[in-house]
Every structure is written in C-alpha cells, then in structure tokens.
Motif scaffolding. Structure first.
Motif, PDB file in Angstrom:
ATOM      1  N   GLY A  86     -48.263  15.621 -22.155  1.00 26.40           N
ATOM      2  CA  GLY A  86     -47.712  14.366 -21.654  1.00 26.40           C
ATOM      3  C   GLY A  86     -46.195  14.404 -21.647  1.00 26.40           C
ATOM      4  N   LYS A  87     -45.566  13.292 -21.990  1.00 22.56           N
ATOM      5  CA  LYS A  87     -44.109  13.185 -21.952  1.00 22.56           C
ATOM      6  C   LYS A  87     -43.474  13.941 -23.117  1.00 22.56           C
ATOM      7  N   GLU A  88     -42.316  14.526 -22.827  1.00 25.23           N
ATOM      8  CA  GLU A  88     -41.574  15.197 -23.899  1.00 25.23           C
ATOM      9  C   GLU A  88     -40.978  14.179 -24.866  1.00 25.23           C
ATOM     10  N   PHE A  89     -40.620  13.001 -24.351  1.00 26.00           N
ATOM     11  CA  PHE A  89     -40.056  11.933 -25.169  1.00 26.00           C
ATOM     12  C   PHE A  89     -40.751  10.623 -24.828  1.00 26.00           C
ATOM     13  N   ILE A  90     -40.742   9.701 -25.782  1.00 25.27           N
ATOM     14  CA  ILE A  90     -41.023   8.314 -25.433  1.00 25.27           C
ATOM     15  C   ILE A  90     -39.704   7.563 -25.466  1.00 25.27           C
ATOM     16  N   GLN A  91     -39.687   6.353 -24.950  1.00 23.40           N
ATOM     17  CA  GLN A  91     -38.464   5.572 -24.899  1.00 23.40           C
ATOM     18  C   GLN A  91     -38.607   4.302 -25.723  1.00 23.40           C
ATOM     19  N   GLU A  92     -37.482   3.881 -26.289  1.00 21.00           N
ATOM     20  CA  GLU A  92     -37.370   2.569 -26.901  1.00 21.00           C
ATOM     21  C   GLU A  92     -36.161   1.889 -26.291  1.00 21.00           C
ATOM     22  N   LYS A  93     -36.190   0.574 -26.209  1.00 21.74           N
ATOM     23  CA  LYS A  93     -35.110  -0.178 -25.593  1.00 21.74           C
ATOM     24  C   LYS A  93     -34.612  -1.236 -26.567  1.00 21.74           C
ATOM     25  N   LEU A  94     -33.323  -1.198 -26.868  1.00 23.58           N
ATOM     26  CA  LEU A  94     -32.686  -2.214 -27.693  1.00 23.58           C
ATOM     27  C   LEU A  94     -31.712  -2.986 -26.825  1.00 23.58           C
ATOM     28  N   ASP A  95     -32.040  -4.243 -26.556  1.00 24.09           N
ATOM     29  CA  ASP A  95     -31.256  -5.065 -25.647  1.00 24.09           C
ATOM     30  C   ASP A  95     -31.227  -4.376 -24.278  1.00 24.09           C
ATOM     31  N   ASP A  96     -30.057  -3.953 -23.786  1.00 22.27           N
ATOM     32  CA  ASP A  96     -29.981  -3.323 -22.470  1.00 22.27           C
ATOM     33  C   ASP A  96     -29.836  -1.803 -22.557  1.00 22.27           C
ATOM     34  N   THR A  97     -30.046  -1.240 -23.732  1.00 19.37           N
ATOM     35  CA  THR A  97     -29.810   0.186 -23.942  1.00 19.37           C
ATOM     36  C   THR A  97     -31.115   0.910 -24.227  1.00 19.37           C
ATOM     37  N   VAL A  98     -31.315   2.039 -23.552  1.00 21.27           N
ATOM     38  CA  VAL A  98     -32.555   2.802 -23.668  1.00 21.27           C
ATOM     39  C   VAL A  98     -32.294   4.070 -24.480  1.00 21.27           C
ATOM     40  N   TYR A  99     -33.242   4.403 -25.356  1.00 21.10           N
ATOM     41  CA  TYR A  99     -33.113   5.579 -26.207  1.00 21.10           C
ATOM     42  C   TYR A  99     -34.366   6.446 -26.094  1.00 21.10           C
ATOM     43  N   LEU A 100     -34.148   7.747 -26.069  1.00 20.16           N
ATOM     44  CA  LEU A 100     -35.259   8.697 -26.082  1.00 20.16           C
ATOM     45  C   LEU A 100     -35.651   8.995 -27.528  1.00 20.16           C
ATOM     46  N   ILE A 101     -36.954   9.057 -27.775  1.00 22.07           N
ATOM     47  CA  ILE A 101     -37.468   9.336 -29.116  1.00 22.07           C
ATOM     48  C   ILE A 101     -38.148  10.697 -29.112  1.00 22.07           C
ATOM     49  N   HIS A 102     -37.721  11.578 -29.993  1.00 21.20           N
ATOM     50  CA  HIS A 102     -38.284  12.915 -30.179  1.00 21.20           C
ATOM     51  C   HIS A 102     -39.012  12.922 -31.522  1.00 21.20           C
ATOM     52  N   PRO A 103     -40.062  13.732 -31.687  1.00 20.62           N
ATOM     53  CA  PRO A 103     -40.788  13.732 -32.971  1.00 20.62           C
ATOM     54  C   PRO A 103     -39.905  13.980 -34.186  1.00 20.62           C
ATOM     55  N   ASN A 104     -38.864  14.792 -34.031  1.00 16.24           N
ATOM     56  CA  ASN A 104     -38.043  15.160 -35.183  1.00 16.24           C
ATOM     57  C   ASN A 104     -36.686  14.458 -35.221  1.00 16.24           C
ATOM     58  N   SER A 105     -36.543  13.372 -34.458  1.00 13.44           N
ATOM     59  CA  SER A 105     -35.274  12.640 -34.507  1.00 13.44           C
ATOM     60  C   SER A 105     -35.479  11.309 -35.227  1.00 13.44           C
ATOM     61  N   PHE A 106     -34.415  10.858 -35.904  1.00 16.79           N
ATOM     62  CA  PHE A 106     -34.466   9.587 -36.639  1.00 16.79           C
ATOM     63  C   PHE A 106     -34.151   8.434 -35.701  1.00 16.79           C
ATOM     64  N   PHE A 107     -34.866   7.325 -35.908  1.00 22.10           N
ATOM     65  CA  PHE A 107     -34.542   6.085 -35.217  1.00 22.10           C
ATOM     66  C   PHE A 107     -34.855   4.949 -36.180  1.00 22.10           C
ATOM     67  N   GLN A 108     -34.078   3.875 -36.109  1.00 23.98           N
ATOM     68  CA  GLN A 108     -34.329   2.725 -36.983  1.00 23.98           C
ATOM     69  C   GLN A 108     -35.798   2.305 -36.881  1.00 23.98           C
ATOM     70  N   THR A 109     -36.454   2.105 -38.031  1.00 27.19           N
ATOM     71  CA  THR A 109     -37.913   1.939 -38.036  1.00 27.19           C
ATOM     72  C   THR A 109     -38.387   0.538 -37.644  1.00 27.19           C
ATOM     73  N   ASN A 110     -37.487  -0.429 -37.582  1.00 22.45           N
ATOM     74  CA  ASN A 110     -37.853  -1.789 -37.178  1.00 22.45           C
ATOM     75  C   ASN A 110     -37.068  -2.114 -35.907  1.00 22.45           C
ATOM     76  N   SER A 111     -37.704  -1.903 -34.758  1.00 23.61           N
ATOM     77  CA  SER A 111     -37.003  -2.084 -33.481  1.00 23.61           C
ATOM     78  C   SER A 111     -36.526  -3.517 -33.285  1.00 23.61           C
TER      79      SER A 111
END
Length: 416
Positions: A235-260
C-alpha cells in the motif's frame, strides 16, 4: 495498614500516611484503603496488596475494562476535570507559579499510535508493574475502534498460520509487536508488524486489506523494542496527518505527537508565541513546528540529529509548498543563536544539553519557546536560564489523558 488517602503524588498514586508513607495505585483522595503488602521502588514504598474499603466521592467508573491491569492508563478512576486539576497542581508546585492546563479536546480515541506486544502471555499491553507479563486486550479505548478491528485481524492471522509468539522472559519467538498508527484528521491507517528474523507468510497483508499502509519490520537485536529494519511494505509508503492547514507524512519509524487533537492546539500556541521573522527550530523532528510556522511566512531553520526525521521534514516541506531548511545536527553543536528572533526547543525527556544551555546564555537570543514533555527537566533548565531570561508565559496542555504526564509550553524573554 488502614487509613484515608489524603493526596496524590506526582505520578498519580494515592498517598497513605500512617506510621510510614505508602503510595497506593489507582486510589483517589478520600478513599479509605487497607494495605497488606508493599515493595520498595526508587526510595518509595509502593502498595502491592491493597483494597479500597470505602470509596471516595471523587471516583468515577473507568471506561476501559482493562483498567487496573494494563500499565498504560492510571487515572481513569478520576473524572477528567479532576485529572486536569491534579496536573495543574503538579505543575504549579513544581514550577512555583500558577500553571493552567488546557484539557484535551478528546478524552478517548485521542491516541494516534499504540504499540501492542504479541506474546505468549497475551496480545496487548504490559501488565502494570511487570516487564515480562501482558494483559490480553480486544481493543484500546484511548486509541479508538480501529484497534479492535486490527487485533481481530491479527488473531485470525495467528490462528490460520500458527507463528511463534514472543516469549518475553526468554526473548524468543517470531512475532513481537504490532504498531497501529492512525491519522485522526485524515482517517488513514498504518500497521507495522515487528518480528525477529524469519519468513513471514505471504498472506499476512491480506488480513489487513482495509489499512492504507502495511509494514513488516525485523528486529535483529536482542533488545525488546517495537521497531526494526523495514523489510517490506504494502500500500502507501506513508500515511498523512493534518494539523490545522498543515499536512505531515507519517513513517513507521518517525516520531509524531501522539494526540493529534491536542497537537493542533500545541502548534497554534507555538505560532502565537513566536516573535520576529527568523526562527530556529531545535530538535525539529519531522518539522511539526517548523513547517507550520513556515506556512505563516516565517523563515525557519530546523536542526535534528535523526537523519530519518530530517528526511521526513524535507518531504513535509515539499508537500506543504514551503521553504523551511532542515539539516542533521546535534543540540550541543549549535554554533550561533544570536541571529534568530525566536529559538524553539523541544528536547527529549533528558532536557537541554549543558553545552546548548551555555550557548544560549552566551548568545542570548531574545525569545525562547521551550516545549517539554518532562516538567522536572524543564524546571532544572529554567533554573539556569533564568540568569539571563524571564518567564513570559507558561502553560500546560494535556496530551495524555488518564496518565500523570503533561506537556508544558514556556516562553522566555531575554532580560533587558
């Protein structure tokens, strides 16, 4: 021992004082408890055998059926308003000033990542107080309904193919962890299976055909960790998350704030506190703050020691059509801070490196925004930085409902 819980310690355990001080898990102020056994841990006595014989009026019924067994949530027995009061008091006492805590917009279904152990003891989370045992779960309310679906699919896969599950004590077995990540604002779902070395049945991804991204990672080390070297993905190499008007790519081994849901408020708060045109984003990660600020016209430079995170930040830069500059570097190696209007620091739990603190005190950039997941090290760093700075703003944001943890944002201004 028997007595009434009068207060809670900073980790959210009730404190019973009779002829000694005992810290009693899952209790609330006003509970009358009977303690029959305890153990010493880090200079404290932690109750291990106890019961509530007269419940406090503060208590509420936990939503999660695994509460009290799972080591994740420890405060579900308190109404959320009491959890916020506890965290505000905790920060106020530690920082010696009144600190308000903003509640999470969502109290359940807020986590965008959970790491589930696939063990011979159970498929779920570590049992509280153990490293070798697990609580078998059907789903996780703080993550949301998709956790139930993924766990059902995982059990179907195990039943059909009978792979060896992880024996935690002996550090043996093929399946170790399954990590579930979800874009709360995009609805995209990622699954990462972590195994030891060995063949994975070809049918594995078919059990998760509803996921946007399915990964297989291999942990070749003896360490008990929920990540590994990427072997394959579907499937996709990344999934996306969106905070307000900004989009971020999520990789299995990258950190992202856990409460979107609360992360939206966090990036907005940092943007509101930023001054001037030129911003240095230290510990920049995947560009969570830097990209958001660049979309608002600020000139942003980001420094991060993790090369994967820098690569992701650059991809996020391109995805959002901005021109922030990110590079690999260590906090202790930053050379010149004097040219920046605002310096953002979001360090790991250990806090700022002493060399960086000395550099800040030498160059004295006018504005520092300090984002901290560990109020204790924040306090230690502030005690040094206040030689040349004053505290202009400090507040808590509850990123972690039902736990004693809390995020803090402080703004420091250079003294005239």
């Amino acid at each position: 021992m028997q007595g009434r819980i009068e207060e809670m310690d900073e980790e959210g355990l009730g404190v019973l004082t009779v002829d000694r001080k005992l810290h009693v898990p899952f209790t609330a102020p006003g509970d009358v408890v009977e303690v029959r056994g305890w153990r010493r841990k880090k200079h404290r006595l932690i109750a291990t055998e106890y019961k509530v014989i007269e419940p406090s009026g503060l208590r509420t019924e936990p939503v999660c059926p695994y509460f009290g067994k799972c080591g994740g949530c420890t405060l579900q027995h308190l109404p959320y308003s009491e959890q916020i009061r506890f965290k505000s008091d905790k920060l106020s006492n530690l920082l010696d000033m009144m600190v308000d805590v903003s509640p999470s917009p969502r109290v359940y279904g807020h986590r965008n990542r959970i790491d589930i152990v696939i063990s011979t003891r159970g498929i779920g989370f570590r049992r509280r107080g153990t490293w070798w045992d697990a609580v078998d779960i059907e789903g996780c309310p703080v993550f949301g309904p998709s956790s139930t679906r993924v766990l059902h699919s995982l059990r179907e896969f195990i039943e059909d193919h009978d792979p060896a599950l992880y024996n935690i004590r002996q550090n043996e077995g093929f399946l170790h962890y399954i990590v579930i990540r979800e874009g709360k604002f995009t609805g995209e779902l990622m699954i990462n299976l972590i195994t030891s070395e060995g063949p994975l049945p070809e049918a594995f991804p078919e059990y998760f055909d509803y996921a946007d991204s399915v990964y297989w990672s291999v942990n070749r080390t003896p360490s008990d960790v929920s990540y590994g070297e990427i072997r394959m993905f579907w499937g996709k190499e990344f999934i996306q998350e969106k905070l307000d008007d900004t989009v971020y790519l999520i990789h299995p081994n990258s950190f992202f704030q856990t409460n979107s849901y609360q992360a939206v408020n966090l990036v907005k708060r940092v943007a509101e506190l930023s001054e001037g045109d030129r911003v240095l984003d230290l510990y920049s990660g995947v560009g969570t703050f830097g990209i958001y600020l660049a979309k608002r016209g600020l000139h942003v430079e980001g420094i991060e020691m993790n090369p994967l995170a820098v690569e992701m930040a650059r991809r996020n830069n391109e995805l959002n059509g901005v021109e922030a500059a990110f590079r690999v570097g260590k906090d202790r190696d930053v050379k010149d801070l004097a040219g920046y209007d605002t310096v953002i620091v979001d360090p790991p739990r250990a806090g700022l490196h002493p060399k960086l603190i000395r550099r800040i005190l030498r160059d004295v950039p006018e504005n520092i925004i300090y984002v901290s997941c560990n109020p204790k090290t924040l306090k230690q760093n502030l005690d040094v930085l206040l030689e040349k700075y004053g505290i202009d703003y400090v507040a808590g944001l509850d990123m972690f409902p039902h736990t004693p943890h809390v995020e803090v944002v402080a703004k420091l201004k250079a003294k005239v």
